[in-house]
Design a protein around this motif. Structure first.
Motif, mmCIF file in Angstrom:
data_model
loop_
_atom_site.group_PDB
_atom_site.id
_atom_site.type_symbol
_atom_site.label_atom_id
_atom_site.label_comp_id
_atom_site.label_asym_id
_atom_site.label_seq_id
_atom_site.Cartn_x
_atom_site.Cartn_y
_atom_site.Cartn_z
ATOM 1 N N LYS A 240 -1.842 -1.674 -7.384
ATOM 2 C CA LYS A 240 -0.380 -1.620 -7.306
ATOM 3 C C LYS A 240 0.133 -1.545 -5.868
ATOM 4 O O LYS A 240 1.341 -1.533 -5.656
ATOM 5 C CB LYS A 240 0.137 -0.400 -8.079
ATOM 6 C CG LYS A 240 -0.270 -0.353 -9.536
ATOM 7 C CD LYS A 240 0.194 0.956 -10.184
ATOM 8 C CE LYS A 240 -0.243 1.061 -11.619
ATOM 9 N NZ LYS A 240 0.176 2.356 -12.227
ATOM 10 N N LEU A 241 -0.769 -1.472 -4.901
ATOM 11 C CA LEU A 241 -0.346 -1.202 -3.531
ATOM 12 C C LEU A 241 0.013 -2.483 -2.783
ATOM 13 O O LEU A 241 -0.553 -3.545 -3.031
ATOM 14 C CB LEU A 241 -1.459 -0.452 -2.785
ATOM 15 C CG LEU A 241 -1.893 0.871 -3.429
ATOM 16 C CD1 LEU A 241 -2.993 1.518 -2.594
ATOM 17 C CD2 LEU A 241 -0.714 1.817 -3.589
ATOM 18 N N ASP A 242 0.957 -2.358 -1.871
ATOM 19 C CA ASP A 242 1.405 -3.462 -1.023
ATOM 20 C C ASP A 242 0.522 -3.497 0.220
ATOM 21 O O ASP A 242 0.525 -2.555 1.032
ATOM 22 C CB ASP A 242 2.874 -3.237 -0.633
ATOM 23 C CG ASP A 242 3.481 -4.415 0.113
ATOM 24 O OD1 ASP A 242 2.719 -5.218 0.684
ATOM 25 O OD2 ASP A 242 4.719 -4.516 0.150
ATOM 26 N N ALA A 243 -0.216 -4.569 0.379
ATOM 27 C CA ALA A 243 -1.185 -4.667 1.474
ATOM 28 C C ALA A 243 -0.521 -4.657 2.844
ATOM 29 O O ALA A 243 -1.183 -4.401 3.856
ATOM 30 C CB ALA A 243 -2.033 -5.935 1.315
ATOM 31 N N ARG A 244 0.791 -4.929 2.903
ATOM 32 C CA ARG A 244 1.475 -4.934 4.196
ATOM 33 C C ARG A 244 1.690 -3.516 4.736
ATOM 34 O O ARG A 244 2.010 -3.342 5.910
ATOM 35 C CB ARG A 244 2.813 -5.666 4.063
ATOM 36 C CG ARG A 244 2.657 -7.131 3.678
ATOM 37 C CD ARG A 244 3.980 -7.789 3.382
ATOM 38 N NE ARG A 244 4.698 -7.157 2.276
ATOM 39 C CZ ARG A 244 5.809 -7.645 1.735
ATOM 40 N NH1 ARG A 244 6.328 -8.764 2.215
ATOM 41 N NH2 ARG A 244 6.410 -7.024 0.744
ATOM 42 N N TYR A 245 1.513 -2.531 3.872
ATOM 43 C CA TYR A 245 1.642 -1.126 4.261
ATOM 44 C C TYR A 245 0.264 -0.471 4.126
ATOM 45 O O TYR A 245 -0.187 -0.203 3.003
ATOM 46 C CB TYR A 245 2.654 -0.405 3.374
ATOM 47 C CG TYR A 245 4.078 -0.859 3.571
ATOM 48 C CD1 TYR A 245 4.930 -0.158 4.415
ATOM 49 C CD2 TYR A 245 4.570 -1.985 2.923
ATOM 50 C CE1 TYR A 245 6.242 -0.577 4.604
ATOM 51 C CE2 TYR A 245 5.873 -2.408 3.111
ATOM 52 C CZ TYR A 245 6.708 -1.695 3.948
ATOM 53 O OH TYR A 245 8.008 -2.109 4.144
ATOM 54 N N PRO A 246 -0.439 -0.221 5.220
ATOM 55 C CA PRO A 246 -1.824 0.269 5.122
ATOM 56 C C PRO A 246 -1.966 1.718 4.685
ATOM 57 O O PRO A 246 -3.020 2.110 4.186
ATOM 58 C CB PRO A 246 -2.365 0.077 6.545
ATOM 59 C CG PRO A 246 -1.159 0.071 7.427
ATOM 60 C CD PRO A 246 -0.053 -0.532 6.611
ATOM 61 N N ALA A 247 -0.939 2.545 4.851
ATOM 62 C CA ALA A 247 -1.093 3.978 4.591
ATOM 63 C C ALA A 247 -1.453 4.295 3.144
ATOM 64 O O ALA A 247 -2.348 5.123 2.899
ATOM 65 C CB ALA A 247 0.165 4.741 5.019
#
Length: 710
Positions: A240-247
C-alpha cells in the motif's frame, strides 16, 4: 533540586520527586538541544541520588505535554555526514534509555499533546496517565523520517508491531481512549484529575503494589511474532506504500527487522534507519515545507495582530466562486451578504451551500442545527441594503476588467468609509482596478482558488496604493475563514498563475513537437503532479485557461508569447471547454451508475495533429524538463521581483495553490535538490525554446557563489 530554563525538579512527599517541563519563553514544550542537555543533567542527578528516591513523576506546566523535537534544528543537523546524524539522534535515544533505567519507577502525566519526541519521552516512563482530551502519536513520517528516540521499538513492544505500524505509517495523533484500548497508556482520566491520579499511581508503584519493573520489561522484550507473521505483515502493508516517499517503507522494514532483537540492538536499527532517512531529498523537502508553513502562519498572525476584525462581510456574485466564499465565511462564523443581480443565481448559491453542508452531515461532522446556523449566516440580496454595515467586500463577478471596475466603483459608494474592498481576480492587475476608486488605499486583491471549500491558499494581492491596514484586515479575514493567506505583489498572474502558465507554455510547445498529450499527462503524474497538464486544463476550463494565458502573454510578451496560435486557443475556437461541456483534451462521460469516465478526445488529437510543426522524439526526462524549467525559472523571477518576500512562501504557494508535488518541496526546493549547476545545464540545453528557459543574472550569481535558495 534543579531549576533550569526548560524544566525543574522538586521533592514531593517522602521519596517522590516531580520533574516539571516548562520551557521558558515558549508557549509549548519542545525538545531542542538545550532542553535535552538539561534533561541529561536531571537524569544524572536522579541517578546519583537513586538510593533516596522512590519514584519520579513527569508532568508539564504547559497546555500540552511536549509537542516534539525542535524541527528548526533539523536543517543544520542533517547537513552533517550520515554517521554524525546518527550520533546526533543517538544522543536523545541514549538519554531516554538512561531515564528508563533509573532504579525507581516513573509515571508520565500527559496532557494536551505528546507528539514525536514528546511521546517517546512518555514511552520511556514506566507508566503513562493521559488526560481524556490528550492525544499522542509519532508523526515523523510526515517529515520523511522515522521516530528516532526509541519510538519504533517501545511502541511496537507495547501494542504490537501491526498496531504500532498503523500509528507510525499514518503519522496521525491518536485519541486517549484508543491509546488506552491498545495498551499504549495505563490510565485515562479527566484533565482536572490528571496529576492526582498520576501521583497516586506513582505511590502504588513506589510501594511495590504495582510493578514498575514488569512494565519496563514489557517495553524491552523482543516481540513474539513468528517470521511468517512478520513476513505477511510486511507484504500486506508494503503493497500500500507510495514508493516516492521512502520513510513508510523504512519504518516498516525497521520494525520487522528489530522485532526479535534485544532492546539495545533494536535501538541501533532505529538509529541507522533515521540517519539514512535524514539524508534523503524527500526528508529535506518535507521538513522545508513544514518550516515554510510555520513561517507563513507566523506572518499571517503578525498581520492579523494589527488588524480590525471583520464582523460582517459581503460577496458580489453568487457564482461558483462567490457562492464558495459565502459558504466558507458563514461556516467560519462570519455572517455574509451574498449579492447578485439575478434571483436564480442566489438560489443556486444557497443550494450549493446546502449541499456542501449536507456532505458534512453525512460524514458526521455537523448536525441539522449546525447546518441551519451556517445558512442563517448567509443573507441573499438583490440590492445593496445592509452594505453600510459590512467590514469587507469580496468582488467575485466575471473576470473582465471593465465589469469588475464598474462593480467596485458602484459598491464603494454603498459601504462605510473604513470598509475594505477586495477583488477575487486570478489575473487582472489590482492597480488597474484601483484606478476608478475614490479610496484605492482601501482596496486589494483576495484571490481564492477553486473549489473554495477545498483549496487552502488565498493570495492577498497588495496594490501599489493598498494600505497596511487594508492588507492586515484582508489577511485576518482569510485566516478567520480557515485559509492560508500569502501576501503577494501586483503583477500579471500574481504568484501562482504567473508561475503556472510558463508550465503550460512548455506544454504547448511539446504538443507542437508532436508529443501526445495523454503521454505528457502520464509522465507528469508519475513525476508527482495530481493531474497532468491536459487534464488540469480541462478541469480548470479551456476558456479560463485561454483568458489567463492572454493576460500573461500581454504582461510578459518577451517570455510568454507563443509561436503561432496556441493549441488551447484552437480548442476553444472549436467549442471545447473541458469538463464544463464534456469536451476538451478528453471526452467526459457518466455511466448509468453515475460513475464519471474520461478518454482522449479524437477531435482534440486531430486538431493538434494539424498543428504539429515538427515531430520530435523526446524522452520522459525531456518532457519533465521542458515543463518544469519554465515553471521553476518563473518562480525564481517572482522572488527576484519581490512579488513574494521569501523562498518559503513561493514554495508554499505552489504547494497549496496548484498541488506542486509535496515530496519535491516546491519549485525552488526542486532547483536546490538537483543543484543549481545541474539545473543550469538542463536549462541551457533547452535554450532554443525561448526566453522561459533563460537563466536570470541573479541565478547565475548564486551559481557562481555556490548559494542555493535555502
Amino acid at each position: 533540586m534543579f531549576n533550569g530554563k526548560a524544566m525543574r525538579l522538586k521533592a514531593l512527599e517522602a521519596g517522590l520527586v516531580e520533574l516539571t517541563l516548562d520551557l521558558q519563553g515558549s508557549s509549548v514544550n519542545k525538545l531542542d538541544r538545550p532542553t535535552l542537555d538539561e534533561l541529561a543533567e536531571v537524569v544524572r542527578l536522579l541517578g546519583t541520588r537513586g538510593h533516596e528516591i522512590e519514584g519520579l513523576l513527569i508532568a508539564s506546566a504547559k497546555p500540552a505535554f511536549v509537542v516534539g523535537a525542535d524541527i528548526t534544528e533539523f536543517t543544520a543537523a542533517f547537513a552533517r555526514p550520515e554517521s554524525e546524524v546518527a550520533d546526533w539522534i543517538g544522543y536523545g535515544q541514549r538519554l531516554f534509555s538512561a531515564l528508563e533505567r533509573l532504579p525507581f519507577p516513573s509515571v508520565a502525566a500527559v496532557n494536551g499533546l505528546a507528539l514525536g519526541g514528546g511521546f517517546e519521552l512518555a514511552l520511556a516512563a514506566d507508566f503513562r496517565v493521559l488526560a481524556a482530551d490528550a492525544r499522542v502519536g509519532l508523526p515523523e513520517v510526515t517529515l520523511g523520517l522515522c521516530p528516532g528516540w526509541g519510538g519504533t521499538v517501545r511502541l511496537s513492544r507495547l501494542i504490537g508491531a501491526e498496531a504500532a505500524l498503523d500509528w507510525m505509517l499514518a503519522g496521525k495523533p491518536q485519541a486517549a481512549a484508543r491509546a488506552l484500548e491498545l495498551g499504549a497508556v495505563d490510565r485515562v482520566v479527566l484533565a482536572a484529575e490528571l496529576r492526582d491520579v498520576a501521583l497516586n499511581l506513582l505511590r502504588l508503584a513506589a510501594s511495590g503494589e504495582l510493578s514498575g519493573a514488569a512494565e519496563r520489561s514489557r517495553k524491552q522484550q523482543p516481540l513474539g511474532d513468528s517470521q511468517e507473521r512478520l513476513a505477511a505483515l510486511r507484504q500486506r502493508l508494503g503493497g500500500k506504500l507510495d514508493a516516492r516517499y521512502p520513510a513508510p517503507a523504512a519504518i516498516l522494514d525497521a520494525v520487522i527487522r528489530h522485532a526479535g532483537l534485544p532492546l539495545d540492538e533494536a535501538l541501533r536499527v532505529e538509529v541507522r534507519t533515521f540517519g539514512a532517512l535524514a539524508k534523503s531529498d524527500v526528508a529535506r523537502a518535507l521538513i522545508g515545507l513544514f518550516l515554510g508553513e510555520q513561517l507563513v502562519r507566523k506572518k499571517a498572525r503578525a498581520w492579523s495582530g494589527k488588524a480590525e476584525p471583520v464582523r460582517r462581510s459581503a460577496v458580489l456574485g453568487a457564482g461558483i466562486m462567490g457562492g464558495g466564499v459565502a459558504f466558507q465565511s458563514a461556516s467560519s462564523g462570519v455572517p455574509i451578504v451574498m449579492k447578485d443581480i439575478r434571483g436564480e443565481a442566489l438560489e443556486l448559491g444557497l443550494k450549493t451551500a446546502g449541499q456542501l453542508l449536507d456532505r458534512q452531515i453525512d460524514k458526521g461532522r455537523l448536525d441539522a442545527a449546525g447546518k441551519q446556523r451556517v445558512l442563517d449566516n448567509i443573507r441573499p440580496a438583490l440590492d445593496y441594503a445592509g452594505f453600510g454595515e459590512v467590514d469587507l467586500v469580496v468582488e467575485a463577478v466575471v473576470e473582465n476588467p471593465r465589469v469588475k471596475a464598474a462593480v467596485l466603483a458602484e459598491v464603494e459608494d454603498q459601504v462605510a468609509a473604513n470598509a475594505v474592498l477586495t477583488s477575487n481576480t486570478s489575473t487582472i492587475s489590482i492597480d488597474l482596478l484601483a484606478r476608478g476608486l475614490k479610496r484605492p488605499e482601501a482596496f486589494c486583491g483576495m484571490h481564492f482558488f477553486n473549489p473554495v471549500q477545498l483549496m487552502q491558499l488565498v493570495e492577498v494581492i497588495r496594490g501599489s496604493r493598498s494600505s497596511e491596514a487594508t492588507i492586515a484586515r484582508t489577511v485576518a479575514y482569510a485566516s478567520a475563514m480557515g485559509k492560508t493567506p500569502i501576501v503577494v505583489g501586483d503583477c500579471p498572474g500574481f504568484l501562482v498563475n504567473r508561475v503556472l502558465f510558463p508550465y503550460f507554455n512548455g506544454f504547448n510547445r511539446l504538443l507542437r513537437d508532436g508529443v501526445d498529450f495523454e503521454r505528457i499527462d502520464r509522465v507528469m503524474e508519475a513525476f508527482g503532479w495530481p493531474m497532468g497538464p491536459a487534464y488540469l486544463a480541462d478541469v480548470v476550463g479551456i476558456d479560463t485557461m485561454v483568458h489567463a494565458d492572454h493576460v500573461l502573454q500581454e504582461g510578459f510578451p518577451e517570455r510568454m508569447g507563443h509561436d503561432g496560435e496556441p493549441i488551447m486557443d484552437a480548442l476553444l475556437a472549436s467549442g471545447a471547454l473541458g469538463q464544463k461541456n464534456g469536451r476538451g483534451f478528453y471526452e467526459y462521460t457518466v455511466d448509468a451508475s453515475g460513475r464519471r469516465g474520461k478518454q482522449p478526445a479524437a477531435a482534440a488529437r486531430a486538431l493538434i495533429a494539424g498543428r504539429v510543426v515538427e515531430a520530435v522524439e523526446v524522452s520522459d526526462e525531456e518532457i519533465v524538463d521542458r515543463l518544469m524549467i519554465p515553471l521553476c525559472l518563473e518562480a525564481v523571477r517572482c522572488l527576484e521581483d519581490g512579488i513574494v518576500e521569501t523562498p518559503e512562501e513561493i514554495d508554499m504557494g505552489l504547494l497549496l495553490g496548484i498541488g506542486f508535488p509535496r515530496f519535491r518541496g516546491g519549485a525552488l526546493r526542486y532547483i536546490d535538490t538537483q543543484g543549481l549547476a545541474v539545473f543550469a545545464a538542463k536549462a541551457e540545453a533547452h535554450a532554443r525554446h525561448g526566453g522561459l528557459y533563460r537563466l536570470t543574472e541573479d541565478f547565475r550569481a548564486r551559481l557562481a557563489a555556490g548559494r542555493g535558495y535555502f
